[in-house]
Design a protein around this motif. Structure first.
Motif, PDB file in Angstrom:
ATOM      1  N   LYS A  83      -7.524 -44.542  11.810  1.00  0.00           N
ATOM      2  CA  LYS A  83      -7.048 -43.257  12.328  1.00  0.00           C
ATOM      3  C   LYS A  83      -5.607 -43.068  11.880  1.00  0.00           C
ATOM      4  O   LYS A  83      -4.978 -43.984  11.335  1.00  0.00           O
ATOM      5  N   PHE A  84      -5.076 -41.852  12.118  1.00  0.00           N
ATOM      6  CA  PHE A  84      -3.704 -41.568  11.718  1.00  0.00           C
ATOM      7  C   PHE A  84      -2.748 -42.490  12.477  1.00  0.00           C
ATOM      8  O   PHE A  84      -2.905 -42.710  13.679  1.00  0.00           O
ATOM      9  N   SER A  85      -1.749 -43.001  11.777  1.00  0.00           N
ATOM     10  CA  SER A  85      -0.729 -43.828  12.431  1.00  0.00           C
ATOM     11  C   SER A  85       0.575 -43.028  12.546  1.00  0.00           C
ATOM     12  O   SER A  85       0.734 -41.968  11.928  1.00  0.00           O
ATOM     13  N   ALA A  86       1.491 -43.544  13.328  1.00  0.00           N
ATOM     14  CA  ALA A  86       2.731 -42.821  13.606  1.00  0.00           C
ATOM     15  C   ALA A  86       3.617 -42.728  12.365  1.00  0.00           C
ATOM     16  O   ALA A  86       3.697 -43.659  11.562  1.00  0.00           O
ATOM     17  N   VAL A  87       4.261 -41.586  12.221  1.00  0.00           N
ATOM     18  CA  VAL A  87       5.230 -41.369  11.147  1.00  0.00           C
ATOM     19  C   VAL A  87       6.624 -41.468  11.760  1.00  0.00           C
ATOM     20  O   VAL A  87       6.917 -40.817  12.761  1.00  0.00           O
ATOM     21  N   HIS A  88       7.470 -42.282  11.142  1.00  0.00           N
ATOM     22  CA  HIS A  88       8.818 -42.534  11.663  1.00  0.00           C
ATOM     23  C   HIS A  88       9.801 -41.629  10.929  1.00  0.00           C
ATOM     24  O   HIS A  88       9.986 -41.764   9.716  1.00  0.00           O
ATOM     25  N   ILE A  89      10.412 -40.669  11.630  1.00  0.00           N
ATOM     26  CA  ILE A  89      11.398 -39.787  10.993  1.00  0.00           C
ATOM     27  C   ILE A  89      12.755 -40.488  11.007  1.00  0.00           C
ATOM     28  O   ILE A  89      13.269 -40.825  12.084  1.00  0.00           O
ATOM     29  N   PRO A  90      13.314 -40.746   9.819  1.00  0.00           N
ATOM     30  CA  PRO A  90      14.583 -41.505   9.748  1.00  0.00           C
ATOM     31  C   PRO A  90      15.680 -40.885  10.603  1.00  0.00           C
ATOM     32  O   PRO A  90      15.771 -39.658  10.727  1.00  0.00           O
ATOM     33  N   PHE A  91      16.499 -41.712  11.188  1.00  0.00           N
ATOM     34  CA  PHE A  91      17.667 -41.353  12.025  1.00  0.00           C
ATOM     35  C   PHE A  91      17.242 -40.752  13.373  1.00  0.00           C
ATOM     36  O   PHE A  91      17.654 -41.212  14.412  1.00  0.00           O
ATOM     37  N   LEU A  92      16.416 -39.683  13.338  1.00  0.00           N
ATOM     38  CA  LEU A  92      16.043 -39.015  14.588  1.00  0.00           C
ATOM     39  C   LEU A  92      15.223 -39.937  15.488  1.00  0.00           C
ATOM     40  O   LEU A  92      15.369 -39.924  16.716  1.00  0.00           O
ATOM     41  N   ALA A  93      14.344 -40.734  14.889  1.00  0.00           N
ATOM     42  CA  ALA A  93      13.504 -41.630  15.684  1.00  0.00           C
ATOM     43  C   ALA A  93      14.307 -42.754  16.327  1.00  0.00           C
ATOM     44  O   ALA A  93      13.822 -43.422  17.245  1.00  0.00           O
ATOM     45  N   ASP A  94      15.549 -42.953  15.861  1.00  0.00           N
ATOM     46  CA  ASP A  94      16.379 -44.031  16.409  1.00  0.00           C
ATOM     47  C   ASP A  94      17.232 -43.578  17.594  1.00  0.00           C
ATOM     48  O   ASP A  94      17.962 -44.378  18.182  1.00  0.00           O
ATOM     49  N   ILE A  95      17.156 -42.276  17.935  1.00  0.00           N
ATOM     50  CA  ILE A  95      17.899 -41.792  19.110  1.00  0.00           C
ATOM     51  C   ILE A  95      17.319 -42.454  20.356  1.00  0.00           C
ATOM     52  O   ILE A  95      16.094 -42.470  20.536  1.00  0.00           O
ATOM     53  N   PRO A  96      18.146 -43.007  21.223  1.00  0.00           N
ATOM     54  CA  PRO A  96      17.624 -43.699  22.416  1.00  0.00           C
ATOM     55  C   PRO A  96      16.770 -42.777  23.275  1.00  0.00           C
ATOM     56  O   PRO A  96      17.092 -41.594  23.464  1.00  0.00           O
ATOM     57  N   VAL A  97      15.691 -43.283  23.797  1.00  0.00           N
ATOM     58  CA  VAL A  97      14.763 -42.635  24.732  1.00  0.00           C
ATOM     59  C   VAL A  97      14.034 -41.447  24.098  1.00  0.00           C
ATOM     60  O   VAL A  97      12.803 -41.434  23.981  1.00  0.00           O
ATOM     61  N   ILE A  98      14.769 -40.416  23.674  1.00  0.00           N
ATOM     62  CA  ILE A  98      14.142 -39.207  23.150  1.00  0.00           C
ATOM     63  C   ILE A  98      13.513 -39.451  21.776  1.00  0.00           C
ATOM     64  O   ILE A  98      12.426 -38.946  21.478  1.00  0.00           O
ATOM     65  N   GLY A  99      14.197 -40.241  20.942  1.00  0.00           N
ATOM     66  CA  GLY A  99      13.744 -40.475  19.575  1.00  0.00           C
ATOM     67  C   GLY A  99      12.326 -41.005  19.467  1.00  0.00           C
ATOM     68  O   GLY A  99      11.476 -40.405  18.803  1.00  0.00           O
ATOM     69  N   PRO A 100      12.023 -42.114  20.164  1.00  0.00           N
ATOM     70  CA  PRO A 100      10.652 -42.661  20.055  1.00  0.00           C
ATOM     71  C   PRO A 100       9.584 -41.712  20.594  1.00  0.00           C
ATOM     72  O   PRO A 100       8.429 -41.784  20.187  1.00  0.00           O
ATOM     73  N   VAL A 101       9.960 -40.824  21.506  1.00  0.00           N
ATOM     74  CA  VAL A 101       8.975 -39.912  22.097  1.00  0.00           C
ATOM     75  C   VAL A 101       8.703 -38.725  21.182  1.00  0.00           C
ATOM     76  O   VAL A 101       7.552 -38.356  20.943  1.00  0.00           O
ATOM     77  N   LEU A 102       9.770 -38.128  20.637  1.00  0.00           N
ATOM     78  CA  LEU A 102       9.610 -36.886  19.879  1.00  0.00           C
ATOM     79  C   LEU A 102       9.516 -37.088  18.369  1.00  0.00           C
ATOM     80  O   LEU A 102       8.902 -36.271  17.678  1.00  0.00           O
TER      81      LEU A 102
END
Length: 336
Positions: A148-167
Motif C-alpha cells: 500500500k502507499f507509504s508515507a511521504v516525508h516533506i523535507p524541513f516541514l516534517a521536522d517541525i515538532p508535533v505539527i510536522g509529523p501530523v501534517l
C-alpha cells in the motif's frame, strides 16, 4: 476557530511538557490521536466534497456510501490483478480504477435522477444496495493485495515538532485530499464553472434563461462527485488498510453527509466537521488502546456515531441547503 486554536495549544503543551505522563491527556491530545484523526478524516472529507459537488448542483446524493464501497472494491481488484507490476505503478492503477468506477456510479445516479426522473433518495439507495450486493458476491476472500502507499516525508516541514509529523508526513492520497479542499473551494466560489453550478442548484430556471445547460452541469458534477467518493474507497484499500473487507466503509458515506450538512455545504466547513468526526473515531481507538475498561467497549465504539447524531441534529435548521436540491428540472422545450 477558537476551539481549533485551543486544541492546537493543548496538543503542543501535552507533547512538549511533562503533561504527557498523564494517561487521559495523552489519550485526548497525543500525537497518535492526531495522526489517527487525520487518517479517519480523509474518507469523510472526500465523501463530503462529493456530496457538496452533487448537492450544490441540485442532486441529492445519499449513495456516497455505495460509491465509496464500489471504489474500494474496484481499487482492490485492480491492485490484486497487478500485484506483479512495480508497486507504485500498481497502486496508481488501483487509484485510477477506483476513480473510474466511482465516476460510473455517479453517472448512473445522475442518469436515474435526471434522465429518468427517479426520486433521488431512492436512486441513492439503489447505489448502496448495488455496491453492497456486487462487492459481497464477487469478493474473493483468498485474494490478497500486496503493498500500500507509504508515507511521504516533506523535507524541513516534517521536522517541525508535533505539527510536522501530523501534517507533513503522510501518504499521497492524504496530501491530495487536503489539496482538494482548497481546489474545490476555489472552483466553487471563484470560477465561472462554480458560479454556474451554484446557480443551477439555487435557481435552475433562471440559469436556463441565461443559456446554462442545467442538466449537463448536474451530470458533470455528479460524475466528479462519484469520482471523489470512489477515491475515498480507494484510500481505504490502497492507503489505510491495504486489503478489502466486506462492508468496510462502515457508514463513512453517511457520516460524510453529516459532515457536509454540518459544514453548511462549504468545503472548509466540511473539512472542520470531518476532522471533528475523525477525532471521535481517534478517541475511540485511543481509549481502547489505553485499556480503558471502566466504560463498556460497546459504548466507546458507538462514540463517533453518537457525536455525529448530536452534531447534525443540533445544526439542522440553522443551515440552508441549496434551494433546488432534489428537484428534477425540465427545460421548457422538454429536452434534457
Amino acid at each position: 476557530m477558537a476551539l481549533a486554536v485551543l486544541l492546537v495549544v493543548m496538543v503542543i503543551l501535552v507533547n512538549t511538557t511533562g503533561l504527557k505522563s498523564a494517561t487521559w491527556l495523552r489519550v485526548l491530545f497525543g500525537i497518535s490521536a492526531l495522526n489517527f484523526t487525520l487518517r479517519a478524516a480523509v474518507p469523510l472529507i472526500l465523501g463530503a466534497l462529493s456530496g457538496i459537488l452533487c448537492e450544490r448542483s441540485g442532486i441529492i446524493n445519499i449513495g456516497i456510501e455505495g460509491m465509496m464501497l464500489a471504489g474500494a472494491f474496484a481499487g482492490f481488484v485492480a491492485k490484486v490483478a497487478t500485484n506483479h507490476w512495480p508497486l507504485l505503478l500498481s497502486l496508481l492503477f488501483g487509484v485510477v480504477i477506483a476513480l473510474a468506477v466511482g465516476g460510473l456510479m455517479g453517472l448512473l445516479h445522475a442518469t436515474l435522477s435526471t434522465r429518468f426522473k427517479m426520486d433521488q433518495i431512492i436512486s441513492g439507495t439503489v447505489m448502496i444496495i448495488l455496491a453492497t450486493g456486487f462487492s459481497s458476491y464477487l469478493f474473493d476472500r483468498n485474494a490478497i493485495a500486496e503493498g500500500k502507499f507509504s508515507a511521504v516525508h516533506i523535507p524541513f516541514l516534517a521536522d517541525i515538532p508535533v505539527i510536522g509529523p501530523v501534517l507533513f508526513k503522510n501518504p499521497p492520497i492524504t496530501f491530495l485530499t487536503l489539496i482538494l479542499v482548497f481546489v474545490v473551494h476555489y472552483a466553487l466560489f471563484y470560477t465561472r464553472w462554480g458560479l454556474r453550478t451554484r446557480a443551477v442548484g439555487e435557481h435552475p430556471r433562471a440559469a436556463d434563461t441565461v443559456g446554462i445547460n442545467v442538466n449537463r452541469y448536474r451530470y458533470v458534477n455528479t460524475v466528479i462527485g462519484g469520482m471523489l467518493a470512489g477515491l475515498a474507497g480507494g484510500f481505504l484499500v490502497l492507503e489505510a488498510v491495504g486489503q478489502f473487507q466486506e462492508g468496510m466503509t462502515a457508514g463513512r458515506g453517511f457520516i460524510s453527509l453529516a459532515a457536509m450538512i454540518f459544514g453548511n455545504w462549504n468545503p472548509f466547513g466540511a473539512l472542520g466537521a470531518a476532522i471533528l468526526f475523525g477525532y471521535t473515531q481517534a478517541l475511540q481507538n485511543e481509549l481502547l488502546l489505553a485499556g480503558v475498561t471502566t466504560v463498556p467497549r460497546q459504548f466507546i465504539s458507538m462514540l463517533p456515531y453518537v457525536v455525529t447524531i448530536i452534531a447534525v441534529s443540533g445544526f439542522v435548521g440553522r443551515v440552508r441547503p441549496p434551494a433546488a436540491e432534489g428537484k428534477v428540472y425540465e427545460t421548457e422545450g422538454g429536452k434534457d
